[in-house]
Structure formats: structure tokens, C-alpha cells
Write a protein that holds these residues in place. Sequence first.
Motif, mmCIF file in Angstrom:
data_model
loop_
_atom_site.group_PDB
_atom_site.id
_atom_site.type_symbol
_atom_site.label_atom_id
_atom_site.label_comp_id
_atom_site.label_asym_id
_atom_site.label_seq_id
_atom_site.Cartn_x
_atom_site.Cartn_y
_atom_site.Cartn_z
ATOM 1 N N ARG A 1 69.161 22.597 19.172
ATOM 2 C CA ARG A 1 68.652 21.757 20.263
ATOM 3 C C ARG A 1 69.572 21.823 21.474
ATOM 4 O O ARG A 1 69.120 21.939 22.618
ATOM 5 C CB ARG A 1 68.534 20.315 19.773
ATOM 6 N N ASP A 2 70.891 21.761 21.231
ATOM 7 C CA ASP A 2 71.846 21.792 22.338
ATOM 8 C C ASP A 2 71.864 23.136 23.050
ATOM 9 O O ASP A 2 72.109 23.215 24.258
ATOM 10 C CB ASP A 2 73.256 21.472 21.827
ATOM 11 N N GLN B 1 73.111 19.485 11.165
ATOM 12 C CA GLN B 1 74.029 19.970 12.200
ATOM 13 C C GLN B 1 73.488 21.221 12.874
ATOM 14 O O GLN B 1 73.639 21.410 14.085
ATOM 15 C CB GLN B 1 75.396 20.248 11.570
ATOM 16 N N ARG B 2 72.835 22.064 12.083
ATOM 17 C CA ARG B 2 72.248 23.275 12.665
ATOM 18 C C ARG B 2 71.117 22.925 13.624
ATOM 19 O O ARG B 2 70.982 23.541 14.697
ATOM 20 C CB ARG B 2 71.732 24.178 11.550
ATOM 21 N N ALA B 3 70.317 21.959 13.244
ATOM 22 C CA ALA B 3 69.213 21.546 14.111
ATOM 23 C C ALA B 3 69.737 21.010 15.441
ATOM 24 O O ALA B 3 69.198 21.310 16.515
ATOM 25 C CB ALA B 3 68.356 20.497 13.401
ATOM 26 N N VAL B 4 70.814 20.227 15.361
ATOM 27 C CA VAL B 4 71.414 19.676 16.581
ATOM 28 C C VAL B 4 71.968 20.804 17.452
ATOM 29 O O VAL B 4 71.811 20.797 18.682
ATOM 30 C CB VAL B 4 72.533 18.668 16.224
ATOM 31 N N LEU C 1 69.617 29.350 26.009
ATOM 32 C CA LEU C 1 68.909 30.486 25.430
ATOM 33 C C LEU C 1 67.719 30.932 26.277
ATOM 34 O O LEU C 1 67.169 32.021 26.062
ATOM 35 C CB LEU C 1 68.428 30.145 24.017
ATOM 36 N N PHE C 2 67.307 30.113 27.222
ATOM 37 C CA PHE C 2 66.188 30.487 28.085
ATOM 38 C C PHE C 2 66.590 31.517 29.139
ATOM 39 O O PHE C 2 65.722 32.116 29.783
ATOM 40 C CB PHE C 2 65.590 29.255 28.777
ATOM 41 N N ARG D 1 77.918 25.655 24.012
ATOM 42 C CA ARG D 1 76.712 25.330 23.240
ATOM 43 C C ARG D 1 76.204 26.549 22.468
ATOM 44 O O ARG D 1 75.753 26.417 21.330
ATOM 45 C CB ARG D 1 75.624 24.794 24.175
ATOM 46 N N LEU D 2 76.273 27.728 23.090
ATOM 47 C CA LEU D 2 75.871 28.947 22.390
ATOM 48 C C LEU D 2 76.816 29.233 21.218
ATOM 49 O O LEU D 2 76.382 29.601 20.122
ATOM 50 C CB LEU D 2 75.865 30.131 23.356
ATOM 51 N N ILE D 3 78.112 29.059 21.436
ATOM 52 C CA ILE D 3 79.105 29.293 20.384
ATOM 53 C C ILE D 3 78.878 28.341 19.211
ATOM 54 O O ILE D 3 78.910 28.751 18.044
ATOM 55 C CB ILE D 3 80.533 29.125 20.955
ATOM 56 N N ASN D 4 78.652 27.064 19.503
ATOM 57 C CA ASN D 4 78.444 26.073 18.438
ATOM 58 C C ASN D 4 77.213 26.401 17.598
ATOM 59 O O ASN D 4 77.219 26.220 16.373
ATOM 60 C CB ASN D 4 78.317 24.685 19.047
ATOM 61 N N MET D 5 76.161 26.893 18.243
ATOM 62 C CA MET D 5 74.945 27.237 17.504
ATOM 63 C C MET D 5 75.201 28.418 16.561
ATOM 64 O O MET D 5 74.806 28.399 15.394
ATOM 65 C CB MET D 5 73.815 27.591 18.477
#
Length: 430
Positions: free
Chosen positions: A215-216, A209-212, A221-222, A78-82
Motif C-alpha cells: 500500500r505504501d 506487514q506485506r500488505a502495508v 510504483l506508478f 517505500r520501494l525498499i520496504n516493500m
Amino acid sequence: MATTMMLIMIGLLLLGFPMMVPLIAAAVFGFVTMFDGFGQMGTFIQQMMGGIRPASLIAVPMFILAADIMTRGQSADRLINMVMAFIGHFKGGLAISTATSCTLFGAVSGSTQATVVAVGSPLRPKMLKAGYSDPFTLALIINASDIAFLIPPSIGMIIYGVISGTSIAELFIAGIGPGVLILFMFSIYCLIYAYKNNVPTEEKASWGQRAVSVRDALWPLFFPVIIVGGIYGGIFSPTEAAAVCVLYAFLLEFVVFRELKLTDIYRIAKSTGLITAVVFILVAVGNGFSWIISFAQIPQAILEAVGVNEAGPVGVLVAICVAFFIACMFVDPIVVILVLTPIFAPAIQSTGLDPVLVGVLITLQVAIGSATPPFGCDIFTAIAIFKRPYLEVIRGTPPFIFILVAAAGLIIAFPDIALFLRDVASGTDP
């Protein structure tokens, strides 16, 4: 005695013994030589046990467990995709995304080897398909993973903090600036490489796509927010932050993402237990070894022989960087921290150097050595994971090593790169 102890260590290492065996053998030889026999071995054993007694070390298995859970789950992907969604379409964007993903996952795991696996496994095939050479790709992955040793949480900083008595919280916050600096320098090199080799760009993601992707990736990130914000907000100590990270990782991967099942707990716990056992054995043996050499005043003799005692603060920092860098090319990073930190302690105290600055530089040199031939541990992790020959893995490393050494030079010249955030967080004047 010091020469014989070093020869024992080198000889047993060359014979292929695990690192703990040469350490124990050299330390026992030193103890028997000083105390004329084995009659007081209980004292040496007490020193070993004392090495693993500090409560701060509880954070080590906690962070290892949290990293293991996330590596097997979805957090890394998820971090990589963002990151890819925002910068993947720029020239050299895929390579920069890889370096940035290593940084972000380092802020989650604190382990260089976990970062090599979590980030390298999905991104290496994409980089090869995009036109990057395999030596460049492998070198980028193993060297960008070094940032994980600087960005909190850092297992290396925890070990240094315990050995030197330095605040682990201050070490954590001081590692952020150097980590960001190295990411920036790597990104510049990736950009130059992409233009020089005419590497094509990736397709640009839409804002939807960036927003998704954001969100993912929001939940993973926390992790740095919990660690840094929680510690400096006075909510919990670094050790408690590690425990909270384990709980958060468990809830994330088992409950929210539902990527892992309860049946996976045994494999994860077993893996964490094995790694923790190795770390704690090394810490215990290293503490006993450090006690022997300190009792025999070997550090003072070594520093006097090489002239470090007469050097100023900058000279001491350069000597520390050189010693740790070379040592980590051959020996496990944790062992190097355990053995060399007490040796340089007198020089650090006599020159009035900030132990946090010293800790950041030591951690950086340990990270560089971990990816440097001939025996950097990240090199062999990459060989095992990617099934590539040794020479191919190390072929592209020189430019990255040069960048990392240059970063160390900048930190020595401008200490505020590391200390500014620490001073701001602690309320002192930067």
C-alpha cells in the motif's frame, strides 16, 4: 590529425581538466587544421548549438528533476520496504532486495548515481549489520545501480536516441528485458555468496506487514506505468512522459507524502540546473566534436584500420561492446556515447544491425564502465557518499563485472532478450 586530437584529449585529461575542455580543445584543433584558421569558427559553434536543439533532449532535465525530488523524498524508502517485506527473509534476501530495489528505483529515476545514493544509503548499514562484507556490499550497490541505465527512463538511451536518430520509445521498452536478466543473474550470485559465507537470514514479515508495504509503495510504483504505459498507449511522447513524471513526483512528495516543503524547491531546482548544465554542455561539445571527425572521415579510417568494416554483424557488436566498455572506464558515459556512436555508425548501417539492439548494448557497456576501475563515475559517487577508500570500493567488483559482460554476450547471442518486448509493443513479429 586524429592521433593529435586523441593526444590532446588524453593529455588534458591527465592534467585534470574537466571533460568538456579536452573535447573542445581537440575539436577546435581539428577544425583549425581542416579549415586553415579560425575564420569559419561560426560553423563549429552552429554545430554545437545544433547538438542541443532536438526537442527530445528536454526529457533529460525533466527526468533529472523528477529523480532529485524522489531521492530527497520517501519514494525510495517505500520501494525498499516493500521489496524487503517479500524477499528479505530468504537466504541472501537482503542482498537480493538491494539489487531489486536498485532496479525499481531505476525505473523511477533513470540515473545510476541517484540510485547509488537513494538505495545505498539506507541498505548498506543493514547489509553490514547482517554480516555481508563491505567490499561485497559496495560492489553490489554500484553495479546493481547499472540496471537503472537500462530500465526506462534511461538518460543514456535518450542521448543515444538523439545522436543516432533511433526511437527513444523503442529503446525504453527494449531495455526492460536486459535489466530483468541482469537482476536475475545478480540474485543468483547473491544467493551463492550468502550460502558460501553463511550469512544469516532476516526475520520474515507477516502478510499484514506485506500488505502495508505494498500500500505504501503503490504510488511510487506508478512511475514506470506512467512512462512505459503512457508512451506505448499513445497518450504522450517520451518528452511529455518526463514532464508528467515531474508533476507526479511533485504531487507525491509535496502533497501526498508531505515529506518535502516548498522551501526545498530552490535546493532541488539548483541541483537539477547544475547537473543539466553539465549534461547539455557535454552534448553540445560532443556534437561539435562528432561533426569534426565525421567531416574528416576519421570514423571510416579507424574502422578500416582495425578491420571492423570486414567483420559481420556479430563482429561489429563485439567491437562496439569492447570500445564502449574500455572508454567508459576512463571517460564520462555521456561523452563516450557522443564521441563513439558516430564512429561506429557506418559499420552499423553497412551490416544492417538493428539500431535499437545496438543502443541497448551501448547503454549496457556504458553502465558497466561506469562501475569499473579505474575511473568509473559510480565508484567515485560511492566514495563520496559512503566515505570509504578507493581500493575498498573496487575490491568486490570483478564478479559483478563478469556477470554484466556475460549478460552482454547473451544479448548478442540472443537479441530477442532486448527486442522481444519492442516487437510485441510495436505489433511486429518477434
